[in-house]
Design an enzyme around this catalytic site. Structure first.
Site, PDB file in Angstrom:
ATOM      1  N   ALA A   1     -37.264  -2.307   3.902  1.00  0.00           N
ATOM      2  CA  ALA A   1     -37.488  -0.873   3.664  1.00  0.00           C
ATOM      3  C   ALA A   1     -36.844  -0.068   4.784  1.00  0.00           C
ATOM      4  O   ALA A   1     -36.717  -0.543   5.912  1.00  0.00           O
ATOM      5  CB  ALA A   1     -38.978  -0.592   3.602  1.00  0.00           C
ATOM      6  N   GLY A   2     -36.448   1.139   4.493  1.00  0.00           N
ATOM      7  CA  GLY A   2     -35.835   1.960   5.537  1.00  0.00           C
ATOM      8  C   GLY A   2     -35.356   3.294   5.026  1.00  0.00           C
ATOM      9  O   GLY A   2     -35.979   3.907   4.161  1.00  0.00           O
TER      10      GLY A   2
ATOM     11  N   CYS B   1     -20.112   1.255  -1.872  1.00  0.00           N
ATOM     12  CA  CYS B   1     -20.269   0.623  -3.197  1.00  0.00           C
ATOM     13  C   CYS B   1     -21.496   1.061  -3.979  1.00  0.00           C
ATOM     14  O   CYS B   1     -21.387   1.483  -5.123  1.00  0.00           O
ATOM     15  CB  CYS B   1     -20.300  -0.895  -3.036  1.00  0.00           C
ATOM     16  SG  CYS B   1     -18.715  -1.543  -2.547  1.00  0.00           S
TER      17      CYS B   1
ATOM     18  N   ASP C   1       0.870  -1.176   0.000  1.00  0.00           N
ATOM     19  CA  ASP C   1       0.000   0.000   0.000  1.00  0.00           C
ATOM     20  C   ASP C   1       0.908   1.227   0.000  1.00  0.00           C
ATOM     21  O   ASP C   1       1.995   1.197   0.592  1.00  0.00           O
ATOM     22  CB  ASP C   1      -0.895  -0.009   1.250  1.00  0.00           C
ATOM     23  CG  ASP C   1      -2.095   0.906   1.084  1.00  0.00           C
ATOM     24  OD1 ASP C   1      -3.230   0.389   0.985  1.00  0.00           O
ATOM     25  OD2 ASP C   1      -1.907   2.140   1.044  1.00  0.00           O
TER      26      ASP C   1
ATOM     27  N   ARG D   1     -18.899   5.935   5.085  1.00  0.00           N
ATOM     28  CA  ARG D   1     -18.916   6.427   3.709  1.00  0.00           C
ATOM     29  C   ARG D   1     -20.331   6.378   3.135  1.00  0.00           C
ATOM     30  O   ARG D   1     -20.998   5.361   3.219  1.00  0.00           O
ATOM     31  CB  ARG D   1     -17.954   5.615   2.830  1.00  0.00           C
ATOM     32  CG  ARG D   1     -16.502   5.976   3.101  1.00  0.00           C
ATOM     33  CD  ARG D   1     -15.565   5.090   2.324  1.00  0.00           C
ATOM     34  NE  ARG D   1     -15.612   3.710   2.814  1.00  0.00           N
ATOM     35  CZ  ARG D   1     -14.959   2.704   2.242  1.00  0.00           C
ATOM     36  NH1 ARG D   1     -14.257   2.907   1.151  1.00  0.00           N
ATOM     37  NH2 ARG D   1     -15.038   1.490   2.738  1.00  0.00           N
TER      38      ARG D   1
ATOM     39  N   GLY E   1     -26.716   3.055   1.739  1.00  0.00           N
ATOM     40  CA  GLY E   1     -25.510   3.887   1.770  1.00  0.00           C
ATOM     41  C   GLY E   1     -24.315   2.985   1.531  1.00  0.00           C
ATOM     42  O   GLY E   1     -24.454   1.886   0.993  1.00  0.00           O
TER      43      GLY E   1
ATOM     44  N   GLU F   1     -19.625  -5.622   3.964  1.00  0.00           N
ATOM     45  CA  GLU F   1     -18.958  -5.187   5.195  1.00  0.00           C
ATOM     46  C   GLU F   1     -19.765  -5.718   6.378  1.00  0.00           C
ATOM     47  O   GLU F   1     -20.981  -5.840   6.304  1.00  0.00           O
ATOM     48  CB  GLU F   1     -18.872  -3.664   5.235  1.00  0.00           C
ATOM     49  CG  GLU F   1     -17.940  -3.152   4.175  1.00  0.00           C
ATOM     50  CD  GLU F   1     -17.694  -1.655   4.259  1.00  0.00           C
ATOM     51  OE1 GLU F   1     -17.955  -1.057   5.311  1.00  0.00           O
ATOM     52  OE2 GLU F   1     -17.228  -1.097   3.254  1.00  0.00           O
TER      53      GLU F   1
ATOM     54  N   ASN G   1     -24.610  -5.217  -8.263  1.00  0.00           N
ATOM     55  CA  ASN G   1     -24.810  -4.134  -7.290  1.00  0.00           C
ATOM     56  C   ASN G   1     -25.980  -3.235  -7.688  1.00  0.00           C
ATOM     57  O   ASN G   1     -26.741  -2.779  -6.834  1.00  0.00           O
ATOM     58  CB  ASN G   1     -23.528  -3.310  -7.126  1.00  0.00           C
ATOM     59  CG  ASN G   1     -22.641  -3.877  -6.024  1.00  0.00           C
ATOM     60  OD1 ASN G   1     -22.986  -4.898  -5.425  1.00  0.00           O
ATOM     61  ND2 ASN G   1     -21.530  -3.248  -5.755  1.00  0.00           N
TER      62      ASN G   1
END
Ligand code: UDX
Length: 415
Positions: free
Chosen positions: A247-248, A255, A37, A321, A252, A149, A202
């Site tokens: 539902a909500g 990705c 990295d 994020r 976020g 995640e 996605n």
């Protein structure tokens, strides 16, 4: 084909969330891993066994893998590897994918190793792997990731499928062999198909969430309707399935927003409009307004304190994020509401008044919003009004406004 399960020396460039998890899982499967990295501090931390990611099971897996991973900021450390993973970020800039990090990383690799096979795990628009091959002459395989995640280690060891795209059998065999320990179904295909599968998957999941959120809006207008029951009834149809129908507050994370933006922009470049995906993006954008409107309907006094429970983009992660919770807080602040927030793992956020426990958040606020589905919010006890934007609470309580239900708490008794 290489002997099944034969161990390898693998390079992993980019040790963010996905890169680190991939390096750890490959090391624990017995491979030798070189993790590179460009972030000095990150490499120094990893060498000192410090991981700055909250992810269940990560610490134990990291300690187990530690001796089999060589962390470095130096691309020269990759010189003896014959397979090098690219797992650097691919952000969007003005809605368009930015591939600079991918090309920079591959350019640096080529200076120290011009015989390795490159495997792109970063999410990249179709045609990228072929462009890399044409520019560098290196063999390039596409092997997208699908990990969630909060479940990253498990998903990497037990994936639903492994997608491998390449233009020659040797490269396909190499990557198939590397992941053979997972026993997952393998799809061997072209680079372009592999790249497309990632974006289409996605985008489909994002669309599923926006679809159910739109039906939730409708439920709020229909007496005795409740989106949770509608989703359950739909999900029992095997063709639809129960997942991603919650539902909500909207989706976020690092990705879905980035990928739907990049994918729709990519398609427009080819003079094709992805109408459904664009509509899903719009529905998601509108979620925050909807929740703010619910607050405004209930309170017309801006001097009240709104307590927001949860800041992470979903539970079991400290990742903020593109968090809808964070966007909600910023918007409420812009509208001059005083906001206090609590999250079980995120303790400090610039510009947000944080409190130390959910009890304190409840005690010091006038109205509450559940914005992240952390388990500990399920048993909240208070007489104050709660806007349940994650549908976690028992609807029979009489101080809840729940997303996707008409008449809020007035649940019909089913005989
Ligand atoms: C996602 C994809 O699932 C994964 O395959 C890809 O590789 C990376 O992006 P992740 O970002 O970790 O993974 O989150 P995910 O669990 O998919 O949830 C995304 C967002 O959708 C979260 O904000 C979550 O709260 C929300 N969500 C999810 C819903 O609102 N309803 C649902 O039914 C499911």
């Amino acid at each position: 084909m290489a002997q099944k399960g034969a161990l390898m020396k693998v390079g992993v460039v980019g040790l963010g969330y996905v890169g680190l998890v991939t390096a750890i899982v490959l090391a624990n499967a017995g491979n030798t891993v070189i993790g590179v990295d460009i972030d000095n501090e990150k490499i120094a931390n990893l060498k000192n066994r410090i991981v700055n990611i909250y992810e269940p099971g990560l610490e134990g897996a990291f300690n187990q893998a530690y001796d089999k991973i060589n962390f470095s900021i130096d691309y020269a450390s990759l010189k003896d590897t014959n397979l090098i993973y690219i797992i650097v970020s691919t952000p969007t800039k003005e809605g368009k994918i930015l591939l600079d990090y991918v090309f920079d990383a591959i350019g640096s690799i080529k200076n120290s190793n011009d015989t390795a096979t490159i495997v792109i795990k970063s999410t990249v628009v179709p045609g990228t792997a072929r462009r890399v091959h044409e520019r560098t002459g290196l063999e390039v395989v596409s092997n997208p990731e699908f990990i969630k995640e909060g479940n990253a280690i498990y998903d990497t060891i037990h994936p639903d499928r492994i997608i491998i795209g390449a233009s020659n059998k040797k490269s396909l065999d190499l990557v198939e062999n590397l992941w053979s320990f997972t026993k997952a179904p393998i799809v061997r295909t072209t680079n372009e198909n592999a790249e497309l599968i990632k974006y289409a998957s996605n985008s489909f999941l994002a669309t599923k969430i926006s679809f159910i959120n739109e039906i939730a809006n409708l439920c709020e207008k229909i007496p005795n309707a409740d989106i949770e029951v509608v989703a359950k009834g739909m999900g029992l149809d095997k063709r639809i399935g129960p997942y991603f129908l919650k539902a909500g507050i909207g989706y976020g994370g690092s990705c879905f927003l980035k990928d739907t933006r990049a994918f729709t922009n990519f398609a427009r470049g080819l003079e094709e409009k992805l109408n459904i995906v664009e509509a899903a993006m719009k529905v998601n954008n509108d979620r925050i307004n909807r929740i703010i409107n619910l607050v405004k309907v209930e309170v017309d006094d801006k001097n009240i304190v709104v307590g927001v429970l949860g800041i992470a983009f979903k539970n079991n992660t400290n990742d903020m994020r593109e968090s809808q919770a964070l966007k909600l807080i910023k918007r409420m602040q812009e509208e001059n509401f005083r906001v206090k927030a609590y999250d079980p793992v995120i303790k400090e956020v610039k510009g947000i008044e944080m409190v130390h426990s959910k009890e304190e958040c409840i005690k010091t606020s006038n109205i509450l919003i559940i914005a992240t589905e952390w388990e500990e919010f399920k048993d909240i006890k208070t007489k104050k009004l709660i806007i349940d934007a994650r549908r976690m609470l028992d609807m029979s309580k009489d101080n809840i406004i729940a997303i996707g239900v008409s008449g809020y708490n007035k649940k019909e008794e089913i005989l």
